[in-house]
Design an enzyme around this catalytic site. Sequence first.
Site, PDB file in Angstrom:
ATOM      1  CG  HIS A  65     -16.451  54.759  26.351  1.00 41.82           C
ATOM      2  ND1 HIS A  65     -17.374  53.773  26.598  1.00 41.82           N
ATOM      3  CD2 HIS A  65     -16.424  55.541  27.451  1.00 41.82           C
ATOM      4  CE1 HIS A  65     -17.871  53.959  27.804  1.00 41.82           C
ATOM      5  NE2 HIS A  65     -17.319  55.023  28.341  1.00 41.82           N
ATOM      6  CB  CYS A 117     -15.243  53.400  30.098  1.00 41.57           C
ATOM      7  SG  CYS A 117     -16.556  53.674  31.292  1.00 41.57           S
ATOM      8  CG  ASN A 151     -20.709  54.906  29.845  1.00 41.53           C
ATOM      9  OD1 ASN A 151     -20.247  53.788  29.611  1.00 41.53           O
ATOM     10  ND2 ASN A 151     -19.975  55.906  30.310  1.00 41.53           N
TER      11      ASN A 151
HETATM   12  N1  COA Z   1     -30.392  65.820  36.130  1.00 37.48           N
HETATM   13  C1  COA Z   1     -30.514  67.140  36.306  1.00 37.48           C
HETATM   14  N2  COA Z   1     -29.505  67.930  36.695  1.00 37.48           N
HETATM   15  C2  COA Z   1     -28.319  67.345  36.913  1.00 37.48           C
HETATM   16  C3  COA Z   1     -28.111  65.950  36.748  1.00 37.48           C
HETATM   17  C4  COA Z   1     -29.214  65.187  36.341  1.00 37.48           C
HETATM   18  N3  COA Z   1     -29.136  63.850  36.144  1.00 37.48           N
HETATM   19  N4  COA Z   1     -26.830  65.666  37.022  1.00 37.48           N
HETATM   20  C5  COA Z   1     -26.234  66.824  37.350  1.00 37.48           C
HETATM   21  N5  COA Z   1     -27.141  67.835  37.297  1.00 37.48           N
HETATM   22  C6  COA Z   1     -26.936  69.244  37.577  1.00 37.48           C
HETATM   23  C7  COA Z   1     -25.735  69.521  38.438  1.00 37.48           C
HETATM   24  O1  COA Z   1     -26.068  69.375  39.799  1.00 37.48           O
HETATM   25  C8  COA Z   1     -25.412  70.954  38.073  1.00 37.48           C
HETATM   26  O2  COA Z   1     -26.272  71.810  38.774  1.00 37.48           O
HETATM   27  P1  COA Z   1     -25.720  73.218  39.319  1.00 37.48           P
HETATM   28  O3  COA Z   1     -25.304  73.971  38.077  1.00 37.48           O
HETATM   29  O4  COA Z   1     -26.917  73.783  40.001  1.00 37.48           O
HETATM   30  O5  COA Z   1     -24.588  72.872  40.211  1.00 37.48           O
HETATM   31  C9  COA Z   1     -25.798  71.031  36.592  1.00 37.48           C
HETATM   32  O6  COA Z   1     -26.676  69.912  36.358  1.00 37.48           O
HETATM   33  C10 COA Z   1     -24.627  70.924  35.659  1.00 37.48           C
HETATM   34  O7  COA Z   1     -23.821  69.853  36.100  1.00 37.48           O
HETATM   35  P2  COA Z   1     -22.479  69.498  35.399  1.00 37.48           P
HETATM   36  O8  COA Z   1     -21.822  68.380  36.142  1.00 37.48           O
HETATM   37  O9  COA Z   1     -21.735  70.743  35.116  1.00 37.48           O
HETATM   38  O10 COA Z   1     -23.073  68.944  34.023  1.00 37.48           O
HETATM   39  P3  COA Z   1     -22.295  68.462  32.750  1.00 37.48           P
HETATM   40  O11 COA Z   1     -22.784  69.190  31.578  1.00 37.48           O
HETATM   41  O12 COA Z   1     -20.820  68.374  33.002  1.00 37.48           O
HETATM   42  O13 COA Z   1     -22.834  66.975  32.597  1.00 37.48           O
HETATM   43  C11 COA Z   1     -22.196  64.716  32.991  1.00 37.48           C
HETATM   44  C12 COA Z   1     -22.637  66.023  33.620  1.00 37.48           C
HETATM   45  C13 COA Z   1     -21.966  63.691  34.114  1.00 37.48           C
HETATM   46  C14 COA Z   1     -23.294  64.221  32.053  1.00 37.48           C
HETATM   47  C15 COA Z   1     -20.896  64.957  32.189  1.00 37.48           C
HETATM   48  O14 COA Z   1     -19.950  65.617  32.974  1.00 37.48           O
HETATM   49  C16 COA Z   1     -20.298  63.677  31.668  1.00 37.48           C
HETATM   50  O15 COA Z   1     -20.850  63.049  30.774  1.00 37.48           O
HETATM   51  N6  COA Z   1     -19.102  63.295  32.141  1.00 37.48           N
HETATM   52  C17 COA Z   1     -18.425  62.082  31.693  1.00 37.48           C
HETATM   53  C18 COA Z   1     -19.142  60.918  32.201  1.00 37.48           C
HETATM   54  C19 COA Z   1     -18.682  59.599  31.665  1.00 37.48           C
HETATM   55  O16 COA Z   1     -19.020  59.231  30.597  1.00 37.48           O
HETATM   56  N7  COA Z   1     -17.964  58.825  32.450  1.00 37.48           N
HETATM   57  C20 COA Z   1     -17.666  57.470  32.133  1.00 37.48           C
HETATM   58  C21 COA Z   1     -16.246  57.165  31.950  1.00 37.48           C
HETATM   59  S1  COA Z   1     -15.612  57.841  30.478  1.00 37.48           S
END
Ligand code: COA
Length: 333
Positions: free
Chosen positions: A254, A112, A284
């Site tokens: 980004h 990214c 993204n």
């Molecule tokens: N739909 C519904 N629930 C989901 C889900 C989805 N698509 N993806 C994850 N969950 C659930 C998880 O299983 C978790 O459940 P639990 O509490 O029962 O274990 C809950 O939602 C929270 O998950 P968590 O990972 O803590 O959520 P978050 O708020 O951190 O959001 C991302 C997850 C992936 C959106 C976030 O971490 C993110 O954006 N990370 C960076 C990603 C990125 O941009 N990467 C690219 C390179 S920079």
Amino acid sequence: MTRAAVLAGVGGYVPPRVVTNEELSRRLDTSDAWIRTRTGIAARHVVDPGTSTGDLAVEAGGRALKNAGADGADLVIVATTTPDRPCPATAPTVAARLGLTDVPAYDVAAVCSGFVYALQAGAAAVTSGFAERALVVGAESFSTILDPTDRTTSVIFGDGAGAVLLRAGERTEPGAVLDVHLGSDGSMADLITVRGGGAEERSRGGTPRPEDRYFRMDGKSVFFAAVRRMAESSRTVLARTGWEVADVDRLVGHQANTRIIQAVAEQLGLPPERAVLNIERVGNTSAASIPLALADGLADGTLVAGDRVLLTAFGGGATWGSATLVWPDLPIG
Ligand code: COA
């Protein structure tokens, strides 16, 4: 007079097929509400079978050249995580399809952060006199490496491409790439990875595991590292440029997650409305994300001539980087 690389044209392209959150909710245990609240994404574009990264790069690259009124470039760099083949690089084919068969062309792999890395390379080539016009493209068909059963990645990523043409000019001109800061920390390589398909897997021998073909991400760890590194890198490049945070008119972060961009703005002390956002419509798009946001920001009037613009990205590697420029008066393509 100090020679510099100056932004002369921008182009963006997304494939026509739109996948909404509702469509994803029908095949994955997720919901429109969860995706919107946690990521800010409502829809993403996805390539049709038979279309790949090179096709998107040619579209965006061609538009950047056209918008710049340029008949070519003497350097082509393609930042991508999803090259058309492991070998050769995608850039020479993209260059040839744009009619450029006698120019240096290579790929940059920084996930990214790829566009900011490629921008640094293109700007350095122009500034040093190695090139007069550098076409810098970020292009991804990320859908081709997503595990369709993985809700944590399938909801986030989309396909698309963006490109800029850099021409030789003066540092004092609007559009000059003023400063770039880059960094990496390979001890975080496992946070964002496709395990299979490379020399590691082949040298181990045995049968490749199908699940290793897919992109994997530790979303939570990436979230915190991304905010920290983008904010730090932004401060570094602002200090090099001689700008205060308050001088920044537009933050083009980004488009990883709206909450990440807002957190970066908050850590910097920048009003959140200064962020340029197109993530809601495109998700993204990894290396394509920043140039696509530039193309969309130009088209919708969010980026106007004279704006002091800060670009910042974080990606697999881990890698990160930031750049500064004053937005030039560009035609809308
Ligand atoms: N739909 C519904 N629930 C989901 C889900 C989805 N698509 N993806 C994850 N969950 C659930 C998880 O299983 C978790 O459940 P639990 O509490 O029962 O274990 C809950 O939602 C929270 O998950 P968590 O990972 O803590 O959520 P978050 O708020 O951190 O959001 C991302 C997850 C992936 C959106 C976030 O971490 C993110 O954006 N990370 C960076 C990603 C990125 O941009 N990467 C690219 C390179 S920079």
